[in-house]
Scaffold this motif. Structure first.
Motif, PDB file in Angstrom:
ATOM      1  N   ARG A 287       0.829  -1.209   0.000  1.00  0.00           N
ATOM      2  CA  ARG A 287       0.000   0.000   0.000  1.00  0.00           C
ATOM      3  C   ARG A 287       0.863   1.258   0.000  1.00  0.00           C
ATOM      4  O   ARG A 287       0.561   2.238  -0.686  1.00  0.00           O
TER       5      ARG A 287
ATOM      6  N   SER B 162      -2.253   5.756  -5.454  1.00  0.00           N
ATOM      7  CA  SER B 162      -2.262   4.518  -6.229  1.00  0.00           C
ATOM      8  C   SER B 162      -1.414   4.655  -7.485  1.00  0.00           C
ATOM      9  O   SER B 162      -1.284   5.741  -8.052  1.00  0.00           O
TER      10      SER B 162
ATOM     11  N   THR C 185      -2.385  -0.574  -5.126  1.00  0.00           N
ATOM     12  CA  THR C 185      -3.779  -0.667  -4.709  1.00  0.00           C
ATOM     13  C   THR C 185      -4.662  -0.074  -5.795  1.00  0.00           C
ATOM     14  O   THR C 185      -4.256   0.859  -6.497  1.00  0.00           O
TER      15      THR C 185
END
Length: 237
Positions: free
Chosen positions: A87, A219, A92
């Motif tokens: 993460r 992300s 993600t």
């Protein structure tokens, strides 16, 4: 040998630049993480080049499938370490709350930039393998490395932050973009180092958009998609 000399020159410049930045603000500088980032760059380069040609090309084809996939595998292994984490590296599909409202217009500008480049510099033909490669592998390998793992390492090396355009910028983001550009524009051949400023501009500058998207959304999804779009659009239009 040219590849090793090019890598050596790049890492020397990187460590000199990083060391100079760190010396200005020692309180926010961790030299061991700068050295570790240099090691990551060296490992990535060795895998991309299949050990500088020493390892056989099992997959084959005209494009560097094997080197890219090996480099991606190494990046994913390092990302799994506790000091990094999936993460934290941006692996993600979840986007930060409210981030897409800001990110999508920027993504549109990124796409428009590469459409203009594609129209200005039309290609000379392509084939299915090239299209398949450019639509998948470059973004899948380079974004997790430069905007994921390497960014995390460099953010540990330079902990100072400045808020700008809705994200917290550090020298790690700047240096990761610089390294991305230099990886494409800097090298060694015919007995001397070379540097292509146009290539540097066409790679380093868009990478600031990619790193902003990575920081804003949390992300790697948009950077990967846009990277492959930028690589492939000139083959399609």
């Amino acid at each position: 040998m040219n590849g090793l000399l090019g890598l050596g020159g790049l890492l020397a410049l990187f460590l000199l630049l990083g060391g100079a930045i760190g010396a200005v603000n020692r309180r926010h500088f961790a030299p061991r993480w700068l050295m570790f980032a240099a090691l990551l760059v060296a490992i990535n380069d060795a895998l991309l080049t299949r050990g500088y040609g020493l390892l056989p090309d099992v997959i084959g084809g005209a494009w560097n499938w094997e080197g890219k996939l090996a480099a991606l595998a190494a990046t994913l292994i390092v990302m799994a370490l506790p000091a990094f984490g999936w993460r934290r590296c941006g692996v993600t599909l979840t986007q930060a709350p409210g981030s897409l409202r800001a990110a999508l217009p920027v993504a549109a500008v990124y796409c428009a930039f590469f459409v203009i480049i594609a129209l200005a510099f039309s290609g000379s033909g392509t084939n299915a393998e090239e299209v398949a490669f450019q639509l998948t592998v470059p973004g899948l390998e380079e974004e997790p490395f430069y905007r994921g793992m390497l960014l995390v390492a460099l953010d540990r090396a330079f902990t100072g932050r400045k808020r700008l355009l809705g994200v917290d910028w550090g020298w790690g983001a700047v240096l990761s973009c610089w390294l991305f550009g230099m990886a494409h524009a800097f090298g060694f051949s015919h007995g001397s180092f070379s540097f292509d400023p146009i290539t540097m501009a066409l790679t380093a500058l868009p990478s600031f958009i990619a790193v902003w998207l990575r920081l804003r959304t949390g992300s790697l999804l948009l950077p990967i998609l846009l990277h492959n779009f930028g690589n492939a659009i000139s083959l399609i239009i």
